[in-house]
Design a protein around this motif. Structure first.
Motif, PDB file in Angstrom:
ATOM      1  N   ASP A 111       0.750  -0.469  -0.101  1.00 47.78           N
ATOM      2  CA  ASP A 111       0.046   0.274  -0.081  1.00 47.78           C
ATOM      3  C   ASP A 111       0.642   1.153  -0.106  1.00 47.78           C
ATOM      4  OD1 ASP A 111       0.684  -0.514   2.485  1.00 47.78           O
ATOM      5  OD2 ASP A 111      -0.932   0.636   3.401  1.00 47.78           O
ATOM      6  N   LEU A 112       1.852   1.591   0.292  1.00 50.12           N
ATOM      7  CA  LEU A 112       2.869   1.927   0.127  1.00 50.12           C
ATOM      8  C   LEU A 112       3.091   2.676  -1.315  1.00 50.12           C
ATOM      9  CD1 LEU A 112       5.508   1.528   2.518  1.00 50.12           C
ATOM     10  CD2 LEU A 112       4.170   2.953   3.370  1.00 50.12           C
ATOM     11  N   ALA A 128       2.413   6.437  -2.853  1.00 51.42           N
ATOM     12  CA  ALA A 128       3.165   7.187  -4.425  1.00 51.42           C
ATOM     13  C   ALA A 128       4.657   7.196  -4.291  1.00 51.42           C
ATOM     14  CB  ALA A 128       2.778   8.241  -4.663  1.00 51.42           C
ATOM     15  N   TYR A 129       5.363   5.530  -3.414  1.00 53.74           N
ATOM     16  CA  TYR A 129       5.995   5.298  -3.851  1.00 53.74           C
ATOM     17  C   TYR A 129       6.464   4.649  -4.556  1.00 53.74           C
ATOM     18  CZ  TYR A 129       7.128   5.844   1.570  1.00 53.74           C
ATOM     19  OH  TYR A 129       8.226   7.071   2.471  1.00 53.74           O
ATOM     20  N   THR A 130       7.739   5.244  -5.361  1.00 49.81           N
ATOM     21  CA  THR A 130       8.324   4.673  -7.300  1.00 49.81           C
ATOM     22  C   THR A 130       9.140   3.965  -6.882  1.00 49.81           C
ATOM     23  OG1 THR A 130       9.328   7.094  -7.106  1.00 49.81           O
ATOM     24  CG2 THR A 130       6.848   6.452  -7.830  1.00 49.81           C
ATOM     25  N   ASN A 131      10.082   3.011  -7.955  1.00 50.24           N
ATOM     26  CA  ASN A 131      10.931   2.542  -8.313  1.00 50.24           C
ATOM     27  C   ASN A 131      11.474   1.602  -7.066  1.00 50.24           C
ATOM     28  OD1 ASN A 131      11.230   3.762 -10.308  1.00 50.24           O
ATOM     29  ND2 ASN A 131      11.907   5.996  -9.060  1.00 50.24           N
ATOM     30  N   PRO A 132      10.835   0.847  -6.950  1.00 50.35           N
ATOM     31  CA  PRO A 132      11.637  -0.478  -5.173  1.00 50.35           C
ATOM     32  C   PRO A 132      12.336  -1.241  -5.855  1.00 50.35           C
ATOM     33  CG  PRO A 132       8.842  -0.946  -6.848  1.00 50.35           C
ATOM     34  CD  PRO A 132       9.529   0.279  -6.907  1.00 50.35           C
ATOM     35  N   GLY A 175      27.478 -11.951   4.089  1.00 50.79           N
ATOM     36  CA  GLY A 175      28.841 -12.232   4.370  1.00 50.79           C
ATOM     37  C   GLY A 175      29.350 -11.017   2.723  1.00 50.79           C
ATOM     38  N   TYR A 176      30.653 -11.333   2.092  1.00 57.69           N
ATOM     39  CA  TYR A 176      30.972 -10.486   0.827  1.00 57.69           C
ATOM     40  C   TYR A 176      30.028 -10.239  -0.004  1.00 57.69           C
ATOM     41  CZ  TYR A 176      35.166 -10.609   3.554  1.00 57.69           C
ATOM     42  OH  TYR A 176      36.543 -10.915   5.193  1.00 57.69           O
ATOM     43  N   TRP A 177      28.995 -11.402  -0.142  1.00 55.60           N
ATOM     44  CA  TRP A 177      28.129 -11.455  -1.530  1.00 55.60           C
ATOM     45  C   TRP A 177      27.810 -10.082  -1.496  1.00 55.60           C
ATOM     46  CZ3 TRP A 177      22.798 -12.069  -1.508  1.00 55.60           C
ATOM     47  CH2 TRP A 177      22.030 -12.236  -2.485  1.00 55.60           C
ATOM     48  N   LYS A 178      26.545  -9.460  -2.784  1.00 52.05           N
ATOM     49  CA  LYS A 178      25.545  -8.184  -1.950  1.00 52.05           C
ATOM     50  C   LYS A 178      25.053  -8.638  -3.847  1.00 52.05           C
ATOM     51  CE  LYS A 178      26.286  -4.745  -0.859  1.00 52.05           C
ATOM     52  NZ  LYS A 178      26.784  -3.260  -0.698  1.00 52.05           N
ATOM     53  N   ALA A 179      23.656  -7.898  -3.518  1.00 50.13           N
ATOM     54  CA  ALA A 179      22.966  -8.492  -5.217  1.00 50.13           C
ATOM     55  C   ALA A 179      21.983  -7.277  -4.832  1.00 50.13           C
ATOM     56  CB  ALA A 179      22.379 -10.281  -5.163  1.00 50.13           C
ATOM     57  N   THR A 180      21.324  -6.643  -5.267  1.00 51.98           N
ATOM     58  CA  THR A 180      20.344  -5.888  -6.202  1.00 51.98           C
ATOM     59  C   THR A 180      19.412  -6.450  -6.890  1.00 51.98           C
ATOM     60  OG1 THR A 180      21.786  -3.604  -5.853  1.00 51.98           O
ATOM     61  CG2 THR A 180      19.124  -3.582  -6.684  1.00 51.98           C
ATOM     62  N   VAL A 181      18.160  -6.515  -6.537  1.00 49.38           N
ATOM     63  CA  VAL A 181      16.983  -7.205  -6.796  1.00 49.38           C
ATOM     64  C   VAL A 181      15.854  -5.917  -7.441  1.00 49.38           C
ATOM     65  CG1 VAL A 181      15.064  -8.772  -6.707  1.00 49.38           C
ATOM     66  CG2 VAL A 181      17.276  -9.131  -5.900  1.00 49.38           C
ATOM     67  N   THR A 182      16.065  -5.856  -8.832  1.00 47.15           N
ATOM     68  CA  THR A 182      14.698  -5.274  -8.677  1.00 47.15           C
ATOM     69  C   THR A 182      13.342  -5.927  -9.667  1.00 47.15           C
ATOM     70  OG1 THR A 182      15.393  -4.529 -11.369  1.00 47.15           O
ATOM     71  CG2 THR A 182      16.255  -3.028  -9.826  1.00 47.15           C
ATOM     72  N   ASP A 183      13.392  -6.806  -9.649  1.00 46.82           N
ATOM     73  CA  ASP A 183      12.496  -7.303  -9.907  1.00 46.82           C
ATOM     74  C   ASP A 183      11.070  -8.202  -8.897  1.00 46.82           C
ATOM     75  OD1 ASP A 183      13.133  -7.117 -12.724  1.00 46.82           O
ATOM     76  OD2 ASP A 183      13.874  -9.163 -12.802  1.00 46.82           O
ATOM     77  N   TYR A 184      10.535  -8.194  -9.210  1.00 49.82           N
ATOM     78  CA  TYR A 184       9.324  -8.270  -8.097  1.00 49.82           C
ATOM     79  C   TYR A 184       7.778  -8.811  -8.391  1.00 49.82           C
ATOM     80  CZ  TYR A 184       7.358  -4.272  -8.996  1.00 49.82           C
ATOM     81  OH  TYR A 184       6.316  -3.126  -9.753  1.00 49.82           O
ATOM     82  N   ILE A 244       3.663  -9.546  -6.962  1.00 46.60           N
ATOM     83  CA  ILE A 244       2.585  -9.175  -5.547  1.00 46.60           C
ATOM     84  C   ILE A 244       1.793  -9.935  -5.735  1.00 46.60           C
ATOM     85  CG2 ILE A 244       0.993  -7.494  -5.955  1.00 46.60           C
ATOM     86  CD1 ILE A 244       2.171  -5.536  -7.830  1.00 46.60           C
ATOM     87  N   ARG A 245       1.483 -10.292  -4.586  1.00 49.90           N
ATOM     88  CA  ARG A 245       1.368 -11.520  -4.245  1.00 49.90           C
ATOM     89  C   ARG A 245       0.355 -11.041  -2.714  1.00 49.90           C
ATOM     90  NH1 ARG A 245       6.096 -14.635  -4.158  1.00 49.90           N
ATOM     91  NH2 ARG A 245       5.834 -14.391  -1.602  1.00 49.90           N
ATOM     92  N   GLY A 246      -1.008 -11.118  -2.675  1.00 48.89           N
ATOM     93  CA  GLY A 246      -2.089 -10.282  -1.721  1.00 48.89           C
ATOM     94  C   GLY A 246      -2.199  -8.849  -1.595  1.00 48.89           C
ATOM     95  N   GLY A 247      -1.170  -8.135  -2.085  1.00 53.63           N
ATOM     96  CA  GLY A 247      -1.046  -7.188  -1.812  1.00 53.63           C
ATOM     97  C   GLY A 247      -0.164  -6.576  -2.066  1.00 53.63           C
ATOM     98  N   ASN A 248       1.256  -7.346  -1.326  1.00 55.02           N
ATOM     99  CA  ASN A 248       2.044  -6.858  -1.423  1.00 55.02           C
ATOM    100  C   ASN A 248       3.464  -7.616  -2.285  1.00 55.02           C
ATOM    101  OD1 ASN A 248       1.893  -7.616   2.007  1.00 55.02           O
ATOM    102  ND2 ASN A 248       1.883  -9.433   1.894  1.00 55.02           N
ATOM    103  N   TYR A 249       4.664  -6.917  -2.350  1.00 54.83           N
ATOM    104  CA  TYR A 249       5.999  -6.840  -3.287  1.00 54.83           C
ATOM    105  C   TYR A 249       6.622  -8.139  -2.666  1.00 54.83           C
ATOM    106  CZ  TYR A 249       4.157  -2.492  -5.409  1.00 54.83           C
ATOM    107  OH  TYR A 249       3.346  -1.632  -6.682  1.00 54.83           O
TER     108      TYR A 249
END
Length: 274
Positions: A1-2, A7-11, A18-27, A29-34
């Motif tokens: 709902d945010l 009107a939040y955008t670009n989530p 540890g030393y691993w890091k990843a950025t995830v832009t794909d999502y 929507i289940r039951g209103g949740n991202y």
């Protein structure tokens, strides 16, 4: 709902382990949740804490929120809350699989992820050794004068359970591999060179519920089959390796978890931990 009401955008979510890091832009929507998926974990990392930070923009300003969680934390939390016998078995078998994978990999094997199970909870898990059957058949279906020939099949046990098929061919130009399992079908369009005229095809599309299911793989040139069809399964690898020290125990624990996932019987996400 945010995102809808405020009107939040670009989530997006940044996952860290540890030393691993990843950025995830794909999502999804289940039951209103991202829902942002983190697929990096191997079975041996079930007890590891993942740091997840979600970012989104409001009125030109980036906002964030961070939480930390682990697969083991979810399992223990749900074991305290649920009376579903099938779910209990699934959760305990998952913790036991993670612990066996830790032992096999010598990964944090002094702090196994199932160490906090009570005696009552341990009893909910599967204890009997699974009955395993080899289902390898490199000539399930045949073609005349094949341009590609199957040489071997196996698994790569890293972040996911990945099937690896080795074949020979004079050239891989215009070749693809088609994989079938039940009513599902996938296309593998790139291969890794193993040696001169030998290549690997990798496939990791199966879920935990499909560890005993037959996979059919064929090399195609365009729409024409140019190899025999080979059949294989995750169970086949476990069957052939079940007597190897440490690895065999890990594989049997993996199959127990797969069997309990079949018994639990849902392809949808597990219940949420409130």
């Amino acid at each position: 709902d945010l995102f809808i009401e405020d009107a939040y955008t670009n989530p997006y979510v940044v996952y860290e382990l540890g030393y691993w890091k990843a950025t995830v832009t794909d999502y999804t929507i289940r039951g209103g949740n991202y829902a942002f998926a983190c697929n990096h974990l191997s079975a041996s990392q079930i007890g590891d804490t993942i740091k997840a930070t979600i970012y989104a923009t409001l009125n030109g300003e980036v906002h964030s929120y961070t939480m930390e969680y682990s697969v083991a934390q979810y399992c223990y939390s749900m074991l305290e809350k649920t009376n579903d016998a099938k779910l209990r078995t699934l959760l305990v078998d998952l913790l036991n699989y993670g612990s066996a994978a830790q032992t096999y990999a010598w990964y944090k094997d002094k702090t196994l992820c199932n160490a906090d199970l009570t005696d009552a909870q341990k009893a909910w898990g599967t204890t009997a050794d699974p009955i395993l059957v080899s289902k390898l058949n490199p000539e399930f279906e045949t073609v005349e004068a094949p341009k590609a020939t199957w040489e071997a099949a196996g698994l790569v046990l890293d972040n996911t359970v990945t099937m690896r098929f080795r074949f020979t061919a004079e050239s891989i130009e215009n070749l693809t591999a088609k994989v079938r399992c039940g009513e599902q079908e996938w296309t593998v369009s790139s291969f890794e060179t193993a040696s001169e005229n030998e290549y690997y095809a990798y496939f990791n599309g199966l879920s935990a519920r499909q560890m005993r299911d037959l996979v059919y793989i064929t090399i195609y040139e365009g729409n024409t089959a140019v190899s025999n069809t080979l059949t294989y399964s995750i169970e086949t690898y476990a069957c052939n390796k079940q007597d190897e020290p440490r690895l065999g125990d890990s594989l049997k624990a993996m199959i127990r978890y797969g069997d309990s996932a079949v018994t639990y019987g849902t392809a949808s996400p597990l219940p949420e931990d409130e």
